[in-house]
Design an enzyme around this catalytic site. Structure first.
Site, mmCIF file in Angstrom:
data_model
loop_
_atom_site.group_PDB
_atom_site.id
_atom_site.type_symbol
_atom_site.label_atom_id
_atom_site.label_comp_id
_atom_site.label_asym_id
_atom_site.label_seq_id
_atom_site.Cartn_x
_atom_site.Cartn_y
_atom_site.Cartn_z
ATOM 1 N N ASP A 135 -6.772 0.938 -3.184
ATOM 2 C CA ASP A 135 -6.351 -0.479 -3.201
ATOM 3 C C ASP A 135 -6.992 -1.194 -2.012
ATOM 4 O O ASP A 135 -6.313 -1.865 -1.231
ATOM 5 C CB ASP A 135 -4.818 -0.549 -3.122
ATOM 6 N N GLU B 195 2.666 4.877 12.848
ATOM 7 C CA GLU B 195 2.001 4.530 14.099
ATOM 8 C C GLU B 195 1.609 3.049 14.056
ATOM 9 O O GLU B 195 1.128 2.566 13.034
ATOM 10 C CB GLU B 195 0.757 5.410 14.164
#
Ligand code: ADP
Length: 297
Positions: free
Chosen positions: A204, A99
């Site tokens: 991360d 998306e």
């Protein structure tokens, strides 16, 4: 060469759509690792990443991590993964389609939503530390074999294998090796002296992986997700991320952090500094060993 034909075919299959046409593929910069673009198609816009040099399952692993983060129900926006393909073996790279989140200005409660959403994510638990598959942090492999003991997981599946990779690719003195071994031996006396449950983390969360969606809500991208001690998330957040007083207060309202988490934080930062040394070299080496030498001599 990136194949627009493969992209269109994969999208049509994933969306069960007979005919899709690609109107434009506009390049986007900003990532550390991959090439990326916005694909404008007859059925809407999509975000596409590709990389000719990536491990063949890199995007499959990112796809799964995005699904796991979305399943957490956190209020953080997480792009829906649509489809992925590995390299075709004839020079056309693997890619991931998700998306597209156009960016807007931050909403007034962005910081609170970020803190709350991160705590909601971390509240998502599992029976053990690890993940369904090994995955990657950047392009560095992350083993994720399920384990009951957090310190053993962090030592044997994060710090030790990463350090071994560093020793084969970068310069590490015998003194530094000795110090690192001593740190691994003594790790149980520094971290994990609690019974915190396994927490789903992004893994991360540097500021490049924090984004703002079209309604101004915080979004997180490009995960290296696994079930960890939640303090592991703050290794990257304190190194290259964002953590305002307002975000912290909102996080603490849902699940207060232990008062002494900052004492252990350098040991979680170490994993990411060391990974930067592996990936980029330079001063990250000295920075890694400065952390080690704060804990052992
Ligand atoms: P890399 O894997 O190379 O680090 P990222 O996934 O972090 O790449 O993406 C690079 C940049 O592209 C991000 O910093 C962000 O600005 C933008 N980006 C990533 N994913 C999306 C998305 N789904 N929608 C809109 N922009 C995105």
């Amino acid at each position: 060469m990136f194949s627009e034909q493969r992209l269109v075919k994969a999208l049509a299959e994933a969306l069960h759509s007979g005919s899709i046409t690609l109107e434009r593929l506009e390049s986007v910069s900003g990532g550390d690792i991959n090439q990326a673009g916005v694909a404008e198609t007859s059925v809407g816009d999509f975000f596409v990443k590709w990389n000719a040099a990536a491990p063949p399952d890199l995007f499959a692993r990112e796809f799964e991590a995005l699904e796991a983060l979305r399943d957490s129900g956190s209020e953080l926006r997480i792009p829906e993964p649509i489809t992925w393909e590995g390299p075709d073996g004839a020079g056309s790279p693997g890619f991931l389609v998700m998306e597209y989140l156009p960016s807007a200005a931050k909403s007034a409660d962005w910081q609170e939503s970020y803190g709350r959403g991160l705590a909601q994510l971390h509240r998502t638990s599992s029976d053990a530390f690890g993940f369904d598959h090994d995955n990657y942090c950047g392009t560095t492999p992350q083993p994720n074999e399920w384990a009951d003991d957090w310190v053993a997981f962090y030592r044997d599946q994060r710090l030790r294998p990463l350090f071994e990779r560093v020793c084969t690719r970068r310069s590490v003195s015998s003194n530094q090796k000795r110090h690192f071994e001593r740190l691994l031996e003594r790790l149980p006396s520094f971290i994990g002296d609690d019974d915190e449950p396994p927490a789903l983390i992004h893994g991360d969360l540097w500021s490049g992986n924090l984004h703002t969606d079209e309604e101004g809500h915080p979004a997180i991208l490009d995960p290296a997700a696994y079930y960890a001690h939640r303090e592991a998330e703050f290794g990257m957040i304190t190194l290259f991320g964002q953590w305002s007083d307002r975000a912290r207060a909102a996080y603490d309202e849902i699940w207060p952090m232990p008062g002494d988490w900052r004492d252990r934080n350098p040991l979680y930062r170490l994993y990411h500094v060391l990974n930067h040394y592996l990936l980029f070299g330079g001063a990250y080496g000295a920075q890694s060993f400065a952390i080690v030498e704060r804990f052992v001599d």
